[in-house]
Design a protein around this motif. Structure first.
Motif, mmCIF file in Angstrom:
data_model
loop_
_atom_site.group_PDB
_atom_site.id
_atom_site.type_symbol
_atom_site.label_atom_id
_atom_site.label_comp_id
_atom_site.label_asym_id
_atom_site.label_seq_id
_atom_site.Cartn_x
_atom_site.Cartn_y
_atom_site.Cartn_z
ATOM 1 N N GLY A 84 24.419 18.927 64.168
ATOM 2 C CA GLY A 84 24.035 17.798 64.084
ATOM 3 C C GLY A 84 24.497 16.855 65.113
ATOM 4 O O GLY A 84 23.232 16.009 65.440
ATOM 5 N N ALA A 138 22.206 10.617 59.420
ATOM 6 C CA ALA A 138 22.700 11.366 58.275
ATOM 7 C C ALA A 138 24.232 11.119 58.388
ATOM 8 O O ALA A 138 24.625 11.491 57.331
ATOM 9 C CB ALA A 138 22.663 12.805 58.628
ATOM 10 N N TYR A 139 24.762 10.533 58.996
ATOM 11 C CA TYR A 139 26.251 10.175 59.001
ATOM 12 C C TYR A 139 26.744 8.951 58.662
ATOM 13 O O TYR A 139 27.829 8.514 58.743
ATOM 14 C CB TYR A 139 26.878 10.721 60.386
ATOM 15 N N SER A 171 25.930 19.899 61.242
ATOM 16 C CA SER A 171 24.795 19.288 60.597
ATOM 17 C C SER A 171 25.491 19.014 59.074
ATOM 18 O O SER A 171 26.330 19.423 58.708
ATOM 19 C CB SER A 171 23.698 20.174 60.235
ATOM 20 N N VAL A 172 24.658 17.969 58.521
ATOM 21 C CA VAL A 172 24.955 17.611 56.961
ATOM 22 C C VAL A 172 23.580 17.231 56.444
ATOM 23 O O VAL A 172 22.714 16.685 56.895
ATOM 24 C CB VAL A 172 25.714 16.091 57.129
ATOM 25 N N ASP A 173 23.495 17.937 55.195
ATOM 26 C CA ASP A 173 22.544 18.246 54.423
ATOM 27 C C ASP A 173 22.276 16.491 53.772
ATOM 28 O O ASP A 173 23.052 16.065 53.120
ATOM 29 C CB ASP A 173 22.670 18.936 53.085
ATOM 30 N N PRO A 174 21.286 15.810 54.046
ATOM 31 C CA PRO A 174 20.810 14.533 53.673
ATOM 32 C C PRO A 174 20.864 14.557 51.927
ATOM 33 O O PRO A 174 20.995 13.415 51.290
ATOM 34 C CB PRO A 174 19.414 14.319 54.229
ATOM 35 N N GLU A 175 20.644 15.759 51.204
ATOM 36 C CA GLU A 175 20.417 15.568 49.777
ATOM 37 C C GLU A 175 21.886 16.097 49.058
ATOM 38 O O GLU A 175 22.111 14.947 48.266
ATOM 39 C CB GLU A 175 19.555 16.798 49.319
ATOM 40 N N ALA A 204 24.887 16.017 50.986
ATOM 41 C CA ALA A 204 25.995 15.944 51.763
ATOM 42 C C ALA A 204 26.810 16.923 52.096
ATOM 43 O O ALA A 204 27.865 16.569 52.298
ATOM 44 C CB ALA A 204 26.653 14.587 51.032
ATOM 45 N N GLY A 243 30.362 13.131 57.827
ATOM 46 C CA GLY A 243 29.635 13.703 56.721
ATOM 47 C C GLY A 243 30.148 14.011 55.622
ATOM 48 O O GLY A 243 31.278 14.486 55.327
#
Length: 687
Positions: free
Chosen positions: A533, A568-569, A594-598, A600, A616
């Motif tokens: 990310g 996202a963070y 990366s971090v999943d926005p749904e 986390a 994240g």
């Protein structure tokens, strides 16, 4: 003639009844254990109940004579000697008793040893079941230790050689800080609301304490947080592990030799525990006078730590923890099998070294509580202890999974144990509970993408590093054979979902232009990878964060082009990254997954389903539980801010001199706040 208060206290019906109950329980336990042991031993002739009762008396007599002598030996040995001697203490008592058995039912040393070991195991399990899985017996033993410590202290201070009077609880204030390693503030709140943490839940519902979130920043690791909390110097640590170009060494913060070097850099003599405080089970000492099981001091407690020796010698201490720890291994195997059968995801392997961590963390927890009890009895002004049970399990099971929550519940029980022990303390200890970071869950980077971050970096730099093995081999031939092996020209060191990438051939931190000249595909390739990310690199105008879709965020002035890679963070990400760029020995590239926005969820670069170190999810959401009457004077942004707040409270309690000669109204807590703190201290309860 009227009896003295001491005599009346000694022969009071409650104390007499308690002693009778303890003797009867011990006798029944020994009778059952001996009977079962003799029944299981092959070739042992059965005898009547009178012989077995005689053996019960013999075990009690041998224990009464031998155990104090062994305790003296354990105390004299200290450290590893105490641990090794403590292992055989209970077995030795049983071996001698069986050898002296008039019925002479067991012959030969191997058979005697086998029978004694079986008896010790059965006794530990039976005592645990008799207490319904509670910690009552452990508490009684700890109280006995504390009373002994306080009586010896009174004699050294000129008191009578022997007294029957029970030491009175202390009235001077003290501070006890318990760190629940890895517990995120949202996890704690959820567990309290679910009713699973009765001790902490009671404190919060009664209004004696309150809980608040504090932000760890980057890196969200125990060493960085404790460097800040204990020394106010978190910027000395850029990750859990890092590379130092000046020395060519990889530093790992939980390696004692490295931790000792790091603490020398952190310490300025003004640490949190400088004024007579005690560090127990921490990474660093906080300038404590006494350090017990502190990584940077790399030693087990010595002869002066009677709590260590007493725990090792007690049948309710080391033996109990060892037996129950072995049971934890089987519990772990069962829990891992359930995850596999249910195909629960994300998950990682829970075998190997982690199997040893489960019983080790239980043993360490009980040892730490015994050491805390001893220091409370001594009346030290401040104690800081780290309990790691939850963090270790959550790494492999997941931070909110049932087995992790059970570890958190056991830590809540330990807070209840400390509450019960407070009536024996030489001070009126006030309790603060905090965590050093949280944890974020997710399938690992390798599980998601079929390769590790190291392999990704190697692939992106392959044209430039093709000749590296030959060059390194040639260089190796010129080196001293006793020297450390040469470092690869490009080094990747990961801590959770944070990774530091070093171009080791350059003795300074390399900027973007030089990295792209040396490895043209590296920065763009990492930023475009679906599992990454953020890629942060120093540029002419300051650090820049690159992300997917060509997004660029200039950290110094906040200018963004393309999709903002920081969104996202969270809102603190920019400040966290800027502060991290100022840390000593930060990597030439800083990579965050990366971090999943749904959900986390993050993708750890290590094989951990629950991770921390980067940004994240909940890994930066630590918690602080403190007496409700105590004021928090600033934003708790980063561990250094927590250090300043704890120091403020120490000043308020009269345990530390103010750092500044004068303060404005509202900057400092007032002693009158203690009057409103009705039950914020450890409220004693009686069995």
């Amino acid at each position: 003639m009227a009896l003295s208060p001491e005599i009346r206290a000694l022969f009071g019906w409650r104390r007499v009844l308690g002693r009778v109950r303890a003797v009867l329980r011990s006798a029944v336990t020994t009778f059952v254990v001996v009977t079962v042991t003799l029944w299981l031993m092959p070739g042992v002739a059965g005898t009547d109940i009178v012989d077995t009762l005689g053996l019960v008396v013999l075990v009690a007599a041998v224990g009464a004579v031998l155990r104090p002598l062994l305790l003296l030996g354990i105390t004299a040995l200290g450290g590893w000697g105490a641990m090794l001697f403590g292992v055989v203490t209970q077995v030795a008592v049983m071996v001698v008793a069986l050898r002296l058995d008039p019925a002479n039912r067991i012959r030969g040393l191997p058979t005697l040893l086998t029978a004694a070991i079986l008896a010790v195991i059965f006794a530990a399990l039976l005592d645990w079941m008799a207490d319904a899985g509670s910690d009552d017996t452990f508490v009684r033993e700890a109280r006995r230790l504390m009373r002994g410590v306080r009586r010896r202290a009174a004699r050294r201070a000129g008191g009578p050689l022997f007294t029957l009077r029970r030491p009175r609880p202390g009235t001077e204030p003290g501070l006890l800080v318990i760190q629940l390693d890895g517990v995120a503030e949202p996890v704690l709140r959820w567990a309290v609301r679910a009713g699973n943490l009765p001790i902490l839940g009671h404190w919060l519902r009664s209004g004696s304490h309150t809980v608040r979130r504090w932000h760890t920043g980057l890196p969200s690791t125990t060493p960085a947080s404790q460097a800040g909390i204990l020394h106010g110097a978190s910027r000395q640590i850029p990750a859990f592990r890092w590379f130092e170009k000046e020395t060519g060494k990889v530093m790992v913060a939980n390696r004692p030799r490295d931790a000792a070097v790091i603490e020398r850099r952190l310490s300025d003599g003004r640490g949190l525990l400088r004024d007579g405080g005690v560090s127990i089970g921490n990474a660093f000492g906080g300038d404590a006078v006494t350090n017990l099981l502190t990584v940077s001091h790399a030693a087990l407690p010595g002869r002066s730590a009677r709590g260590w020796a007493a725990f090792m010698a007690s049948p309710y201490g080391f033996t109990r923890a060892l037996v129950l720890g072995v049971a934890e291994v089987f519990t772990e195997l069962h829990q891992a099998r359930l995850q596999r059968r249910r195909n629960l995801r994300p998950r990682v392997s829970r075998s190997g070294a982690f199997l040893a961590l489960r019983p080790a963390s239980m043993l360490l927890r009980d040892v730490n509580i015994s050491l805390i009890a001893e220091q409370m009895a001594r009346g030290v002004p401040a104690i800081f202890c780290d309990l790691v049970d939850y963090d270790e399990v959550a790494h492999h099971a997941g931070p909110a999974r049932p087995e992790s929550m059970r570890q958190l519940e056991s830590l809540d029980r330990m807070l209840g144990v400390l509450e019960r022990l407070s009536e024996e303390a030489a001070r009126r200890y006030h309790l603060v509970v905090l965590s050093d970071h949280g944890q974020s869950q997710g399938s690992t980077f390798r599980q998601r993408h079929g390769e590790t971050l190291d392999e990704v970096v190697e692939r992106l730099t392959a044209p430039d590093t093709a000749a590296a093995p030959r060059e390194l081999a040639e260089e190796q031939g010129k080196r001293d054979p006793d020297a450390e092996p040469p470092t690869a020209p490009l080094l990747v060191l990961s801590s959770g979902n944070l990774s530091l990438v070093y171009l080791t051939r350059f003795p300074y931190r390399v900027r973007r232009a030089q990295i792209e000249e040396t490895y043209p595909r590296l920065i763009a390739g990492l930023a475009a990878h679906p599992g990454i990310g953020l890629v942060v690199v120093a540029d002419e105008d300051g650090p820049v964060a690159y992300g997917p879709g060509g997004g660029v965020h200039r950290l110094r002035d906040g200018v963004v082009s393309g999709p903002d890679p920081l969104l996202a963070y969270g809102p603190r990400a920019r400040a966290d990254l800027l502060r991290h760029q100022e840390a000593a020995h930060v990597g030439d590239l800083v990579v965050i997954s990366s971090v999943d926005p749904e959900t986390a969820e993050v993708a750890a670069f290590e094989e951990l389903v629950g991770s921390h170190g980067g940004l994240g999810g909940w890994q930066t959401d630590a918690m602080l539980v403190h007496p409700a009457a105590w004021t928090v004077t600033g934003d708790l942004d980063g561990p250094d801010a927590v250090h300043r707040q704890l120091a403020e409270w120490l000043v308020m309690l009269g345990l530390r001199e103010p750092a500044r000669p004068a303060l404005t109204t509202g900057d400092r807590l007032h002693p009158g706040d203690l009057d409103r703190d009705r039950s914020a201290r450890l409220s004693p309860s009686r069995d």
